[in-house]
Every structure is written in structure tokens, then in C-alpha cells.
Design an enzyme around this catalytic site. Structure first.
Site, short mmCIF file in Angstrom:
data_model
loop_
_atom_site.label_atom_id
_atom_site.label_comp_id
_atom_site.label_asym_id
_atom_site.label_seq_id
_atom_site.Cartn_x
_atom_site.Cartn_y
_atom_site.Cartn_z
N HIS A 1 58.46 -11.82 -68.35
CA HIS A 1 57.42 -11.40 -69.43
C HIS A 1 57.21 -12.47 -69.68
O HIS A 1 56.55 -13.24 -70.53
CB HIS A 1 57.84 -10.99 -70.71
CG HIS A 1 58.21 -8.87 -70.22
ND1 HIS A 1 56.83 -8.79 -69.91
CD2 HIS A 1 59.24 -8.49 -70.48
CE1 HIS A 1 57.17 -7.24 -69.97
NE2 HIS A 1 57.88 -7.11 -70.13
N ARG B 1 82.39 -35.34 -87.77
CA ARG B 1 81.24 -34.49 -89.04
C ARG B 1 79.98 -35.11 -88.21
O ARG B 1 79.32 -34.63 -88.19
CB ARG B 1 81.67 -34.67 -90.49
CG ARG B 1 83.22 -34.26 -90.76
CD ARG B 1 83.23 -34.51 -91.74
NE ARG B 1 82.17 -33.79 -92.88
CZ ARG B 1 82.49 -32.53 -93.06
NH1 ARG B 1 83.73 -31.75 -93.19
NH2 ARG B 1 81.37 -31.60 -93.95
N LYS C 1 79.48 -31.98 -87.76
CA LYS C 1 80.05 -30.76 -87.03
C LYS C 1 79.60 -29.55 -88.08
O LYS C 1 79.35 -28.12 -87.91
CB LYS C 1 80.99 -31.31 -87.61
CG LYS C 1 82.36 -29.42 -87.57
CD LYS C 1 82.44 -29.43 -85.92
CE LYS C 1 83.11 -28.24 -86.02
NZ LYS C 1 83.21 -27.46 -84.96
N GLU D 1 74.16 -18.47 -76.78
CA GLU D 1 76.00 -19.39 -76.72
C GLU D 1 76.17 -20.27 -75.61
O GLU D 1 76.99 -21.48 -75.87
CB GLU D 1 76.79 -18.68 -77.21
CG GLU D 1 78.12 -19.67 -77.58
CD GLU D 1 77.77 -20.34 -78.77
OE1 GLU D 1 76.78 -20.22 -79.73
OE2 GLU D 1 78.67 -21.14 -79.38
N ASN E 1 78.13 -37.68 -100.74
CA ASN E 1 78.09 -36.79 -99.72
C ASN E 1 76.46 -35.27 -100.63
O ASN E 1 76.47 -35.31 -102.05
CB ASN E 1 78.75 -35.91 -99.59
CG ASN E 1 79.77 -36.53 -98.15
OD1 ASN E 1 79.65 -38.26 -98.21
ND2 ASN E 1 80.44 -36.03 -98.24
N GLY E 2 75.19 -35.79 -99.67
CA GLY E 2 74.40 -34.81 -100.16
C GLY E 2 73.67 -35.66 -100.80
O GLY E 2 72.90 -36.91 -100.31
N CYS F 1 78.13 -36.73 -94.12
CA CYS F 1 78.54 -37.89 -94.14
C CYS F 1 80.06 -37.32 -94.85
O CYS F 1 80.19 -36.16 -95.30
CB CYS F 1 78.02 -37.76 -95.93
SG CYS F 1 76.53 -38.39 -95.62
N GLU G 1 73.87 -28.94 -76.19
CA GLU G 1 74.69 -29.50 -77.00
C GLU G 1 75.12 -30.85 -76.62
O GLU G 1 75.79 -32.11 -76.95
CB GLU G 1 75.94 -28.68 -77.93
CG GLU G 1 74.86 -28.42 -79.23
CD GLU G 1 76.03 -27.19 -79.62
OE1 GLU G 1 76.77 -27.28 -81.34
OE2 GLU G 1 77.02 -26.41 -79.71
#
Ligand code: G6P
Length: 604
Positions: free
Chosen positions: A503, A27, A599, A480, A99-100, A2, A487
Site C-alpha cells: 500500500h 542523560r 536519555k 523498535e 532543571n525544568g 539537564c 538512533e
């Protein structure tokens, strides 16, 4: 996740709010909305979808010199017009963007409903709008304070009230809020990205603080009404740092930025005279550094993977046992906090909820935590007892590239610094400084191989799955690399230590499943070669990343220049970023804002 923007001044707030929302798009969000006050009336417009959809459908009457706006990432209730912020009280006076997460929202909603309040949305935030709207307090700040005493959880919020049309009240508890100072106008945002076009002068709110903004200035105080004194910070990023700089995507720009990002990480920190690194934010004496028995690195996502690179560097250069762990898991296993362990919290944004919570858990138990953070003044940077800013510049694309690389470089500096007060010889210190200085130029050389990487990416875009394998320092590179491919291209990818292949994963090798083998020219090159042979023998395509072609074994090799063995992992990851980017382009993906990802993940 947000985002919040607010404006109070003499101009029409709407263009400022919409432009600010666009700057926050990176974001991640699913809907957006705006509320302004004009002639004592609140005017609101909200829409599911992009900020573009919001502005295209915006009625002309939505204009005025004060307003707040929001991009929402759904938590309570699905993405929809009604669930998007701002949320209003029943009378339509109060508008709130938040936000939150409010943890007791359900209980408060039930209480309000029992009193006859009808809710328009499924959100937790609407509770706040009703609490503020129903307050008997005369001052907006007092009404907000009264409401905040009733809620539990996290918030960064901004409130306007048509009955107080000259002010925005803002508050912070666990979610960032930044005031932007203009000339007879004031701004607020959850992220400086939304402010840089208008001002470089900002003030960061602290947890438990409330502020009131009017066109002429601001006042701040704690929840218990104690006034606070704030420092004004000068931003070092300008609006161009948030532009695509002529590239089609932020991701591509940020990959290309890496030579200068790494130069920024190194600037002023290499000390040739004593063959060490200077890190002003680590205020530990040589004696204290020698007293450390272990290093534990905590982060999430790519920050965690860069932490594994960091742990390898610290263990090999400083000869201290070091490991990295996902911050999101750490605090849930009631970890033993050891006073002789140095904890390092890694985060690009400095706002990742899980990482911040891990920092607080370590501190609660008396541990010492330093930050390795990109965003100056962010929550994690402020919560830690010091640390190292990576100075990579703003990173906008959701998938991390330059921040990952600069963080790895920052770890090399930390390892050099600790190593040189322990057992690392001056000659080795000098050798590493030479290697670090070569990195920007070598990063630029890798960018020249892009056309070749783009060809190889075709193969990965056609695969439904891919493996990434590597050993020791090559393993986090594989992790990575797989993360980047997943992604941005949505091609399934998994990373394994190359030694683990037999394995389990070997069962899946077919001509349809390509494997990337991270195979630098080091003491393990023959082991990696034998992993390639095992894959080839089962018909699996192999692409190597390393310092020389593996003729007859690898179908392709993505070549990188050789540095010092400890620093090679920093370079080996770059072709894998380009690979993911080009695979995503072939597949027509939303490169900068992959589906379902944000983000900075500011909720649990
Ligand atoms: C999100 C992002 C990742 C990032 C992670 C940690 O999941 O999508 O790219 O690596 O958060 O973010 P941080 O800001 O703490 O480095």
C-alpha cells in the site's frame, strides 16, 4: 537532559562535582558549569561542550567545601558558555542550577529589566537567581521560597549564596531531586547515578518540597513551611552498575546484560504451583481484575513500542482488548477515561514528562493507572497507584535495550497474572512459565551470533535508508528495530506492518534499500515469505530475523532460538539491537550519546 550535582562538607567539592557531572553525561547535554564558595566568595566556571572541557579549563582558584554543578540541555537560548548554569544574581552572591522550564520567565524577566536588572544570559533560570539575590529575606531558604512563589512551571533546583556559605537550598516541582547522605557531608543530585560512588543512603524530595543541606544534615518542608518527615532509601545499585564493565560502550554492555536483566525481572515472580505470576505491586483482587474491560498502555519512544508488545501479550493471554498509545499524544486529544479500563504507564526512567503528564490526566479524570517502570522511587512510579518494577538495573546508554526487553517480559508477567484470573488455562500458564524461564539462556545464545550480525550490519551502514517489516507480534519488533538503527547509526529507517508494504512502501524498493523482515515460525510465516518474494522481485535486499533460514529468498537470516509463540517477539528484537550497534560502529557514531537525543526527556 539537564543534570544537577551539589556537595557540602569538609572536602573540596570540585572533584565530587566533576565526577558527578560525568556520571550524568549519559542523560544528554550541551554545556556544563560549576560554582563553589570559598572564604565567603562565589567562584564560577562554565563551558560549552563536554564535562572534560569544563575540567580541563578549570582555574585552580575554583575550589571550596560547598558547591553546585550542572549539565545543561538547551531550552531557552542556544548552547553557550553564558547560557550554561550556574546562573548568578547581579551582585554575584547567588548561584542557581535548575532543571525544568519556568513558564512565566519572559514576563518576570521584563519586570526585572524594567527595574534595571541586566541579564547576562537568555535563560529562564537566570530570573530565579535575580529574584533570590534581590530578596530582602534574611534566610536563604526564605528567599528561595519567595522566588518560587513567583515562578510557574517545573523545577528541580539547587541554590548557594556566598552570604550563607554553609548551606545548599534545594527544591522540587516536577523534576527529580535526590539528597545523598554522607558522613558529615551531604550531596544532592537530580539522578542517583551521580551519588552511588559516595553513598547508598538517599532521600527523594517530593513535588512542592524544599530542603536545606548543611555538612551535618538536612531539613525538609513543604512550600507552605509544613515540615515533612522523610524516609531514607538504601540504593540497590552500586557504582559498578554504572560502569562499562570492560565493554567499549554502555550500549554494548547493556545488550550483553539482557540475560541477567531478564532474570532480574522474573526473580521471585513465577508461581509454578498455580501456573501464574506474582506481582506484589498490583494490589487488585481477582474480582477487580475480572472487572477490567480494557487495557490502555501509555509510554514514549521505546517504552511505547514495548507497550505495543505488552498490548499484544495482554490481548492474547488475558483476552482483554488492549492497545498502546504514545503518552505524548494521548493527553492532547482529550481522551475518554473509562473507569473499567486499566491504564499502564511505561517508562524506563520514570521521569519522562509526557508520560507523567498522561498519568496525571488519567488520574484527574478518575482513571486507575499502574506503572511499569525501571527506576525505583521515580516520579512516575510514585504517581501511579502501584505497578511493576522491571528490575533491569541502571540503563545508561541513551538508546534503550535491556529496559525494552525487560519491560516486554514484565508485560508477559502482567498478562499471565491477569490471564490466570480470567480464562487462561493452567496448562497454558505452565507453558508460558516454562518459556519465561528459558529466556535468559536463549538471550545468551543470541549474543553468540554477534559476529554474523556484525557482518550484516556492514550492509546497513552503507545504506541511506532501510525498511523493517513484521506482522502482529513482529510489528513492534520492527518498530523498535528501526528506532534503534535510526538512533545510534543515523541511518534512516522506517517500520511498517508487512501487510502494508503493497500500500505504498513497495514503491521505494530498489537494490539500494535493504529490508529486515521479522519472520518467526508462526501462523504468519507464509505471509512473511510472500512479502520477501515481493521485495526480491523488485531487486531489494532482504534480511530475515526468525527461526530458520529462508533459502533463495533472504540474503541473510539472523537466527534466534524458538520459545513459545507469544514470547518470541522478546527474542526477535535482540539481533536488531546488535545490528544497530555494529552499523553505528562502522559509521563511527557516538553510540552512547546520539546527537540531539537525551536519555530521559524531562521537558515537553
Ligand atoms: C527518550 C529516550 C528513549 C526512551 C524515551 C522514553 O526519548 O531517548 O530511549 O525510550 O525517552 O523514556 P522512558 O525513560 O520514559 O522509558
Amino acid at each position: 537532559m539537564c543534570g544537577i550535582v551539589g556537595y557540602v562538607g569538609r572536602e573540596n567539592a570540585v572533584p565530587v562535582l566533576l565526577e558527578g557531572l560525568q556520571r550524568l553525561e549519559y542523560r544528554g547535554y550541551d554545556s556544563a558549569g560549576v560554582a563553589v564558595i570559598k572564604n565567603g566568595a562565589l567562584r564560577v566556571h562554565k563551558a560549552e561542550g563536554r564535562v572534560r572541557d569544563l575540567s580541563e579549563g578549570l582555574p585552580k582558584r575554583v575550589a571550596g567545601p560547598i558547591g553546585i554543578a550542572h549539565t545543561r540541555w538547551a531550552t531557552h537560548g542556544p548552547p553557550s558558555d553564558v547560557n550554561s548554569h550556574p546562573h548568578l544574581d547581579t551582585a554575584g552572591n547567588v548561584a542557581v542550577v535548575h532543571n525544568g522550564i519556568l513558564e512565566n520567565a519572559d514576563a518576570l524577566r521584563a519586570e526585572l529589566e524594567a527595574e534595571g536588572v541586566e541579564f547576562a544570559s537568555d535563560t529562564d533560570t537566570e530570573v530565579l537567581a535575580h529574584l533570590i539575590g534581590r530578596s530582602e529575606q534574611q534566610e536563604l531558604e526564605e528567599a528561595v521560597r519567595e522566588a518560587l512563589y513567583k515562578v510557574g512551571g517545573t523545577y528541580g533546583l539547587a541554590v548557594v549564596d556566598a552570604r550563607h556559605p554553609d548551606r545548599i537550598v534545594i527544591a522540587r516541582n516536577g523534576s527529580p531531586v535526590v539528597i545523598g547522605i554522607g558522613a558529615r557531608e551531604m550531596y544532592v543530585a537530580s539522578d542517583v547515578a551521580a551519588l552511588v560512588r559516595h553513598t547508598q543512603q538517599v532521600v527523594l524530595l517530593d513535588d512542592g518540597e524544599l530542603a536545606t543541606l548543611t555538612a551535618d544534615g538536612f531539613t525538609t518542608q513543604m512550600m507552605d513551611r509544613r515540615p515533612t518527615t522523610k524516609e531514607t532509601l538504601e540504593l540497590d545499585a552500586d557504582v559498578s552498575s554504572y560502569d562499562k564493565g570492560g565493554y567499549d560502550h554502555y550500549l554494548r554492555k547493556e545488550i550483553a546484560d539482557q540475560p541477567s536483566a531478564v532474570a532480574g525481572t522474573l526473580r521471585g515472580r513465577l508461581d509454578q504451583r498455580f501456573s501464574t505470576a506474582h506481582l506484589g505491586g498490583i494490589e487488585l483482587s481477582a474480582r477487580e481484575l475480572r472487572g477490567i474491560r480494557r487495557v490502555k498502555i501509555l509510554g514514549c519512544g521505546s517504552a511505547y513500542y514495548s507497550g505495543i508488545v505488552g498490548a499484544d501479550l495482554i490481548e492474547s493471554l488475558a483476552r482483554l482488548p488492549a492497545d498502546a498509545e504514545p503518552a505524548s499524544e494521548f493527553r492532547y486529544r482529550n481522551p475518554v477515561i473509562d473507569p473499567d479500563t486499566l491504564y499502564l504507564a511505561v517508562s524506563q526512567s520514570g521521569e519522562t514528562f509526557d508520560t507523567l503528564a498522561a498519568v496525571q490526566e488519567v488520574q484527574r479524570k478518575g482513571g486507575r493507572v499502574l506503572g511499569v517502570v525501571n527506576v525505583v522511587g521515580s516520579s512516575i512510579a510514585r504517581a501511579c497507584e502501584g505497578g511493576v518494577y522491571i528490575h533491569a538495573g541502571p540503563e545508561v546508554s541513551v538508546a534503550s535495550t535491556k529496559a525494552f526487553t525487560s519491560t516486554a517480559v514484565a508485560f508477559a508477567l502482567i498478562a499471565l497474572h491477569i490471564g490466570r484470573v480470567r480464562d487462561l488455562s493452567p496448562a497454558d500458564g505452565e507453558r508460558l512459565i516454562g518459556g519465561l524461564e528459558r529466556l535468559p539462556e536463549q538471550l545468551a545464545q543470541i549474543m553468540e551470533t554477534e559476529d554474523h550480525v556484525a557482518q550484516v550490519a556492514q550492509r546497513f551502514s552503507a545504506a541511506s535508508s532501510a525498511f523493517f517489516i513484521g506482522r502482529v507480534g513482529g510489528y513492534p519488533v520492527a518498530l523498535e528495530g528501526a528506532q534503534k538503527l535510526k538512533e545510534v547509526s543515523y541511518v534512516h529507517a522506517e517500520a511498517y506492518p508487512a501487510s502494508e508494504l503493497k500500500h505504498g512502501p513497495l514503491a521505494l524498493i530498489t537494490p539500494e534499500l535493504p529490508t529486515i523482515v521479522v519472520a518467526p515460525d508462526d501462523h504468519l510465516v507464509d505471509k512473511n515469505r510472500s512479502a520477501m518474494e515481493q521485495i526480491k522481485a523488485r531487486g531489494g535486499p532482504v534480511v530475515a530475523v526468525g527461526h530458520r533460514a529462508f533459502a533463495g529468498l533472504a540474503d541473510d537470516t539472523l537466527l534466534v532460538p524458538k520459545n513459545e509463540p507469544e514470547l518470541d517477539p522478546i527474542l526477535l528484537g535482540i539481533p536488531l539491537q546488535l545490528l544497530a550497534y555494529h552499523a553505528a560502529l562502522v559509521l563511527g557514531r557516538d553510540v552512547d550519546q546520539p546527537r540531539n537525543l537525551a536519555k530521559s526527556v524531562t521537558v515537553e
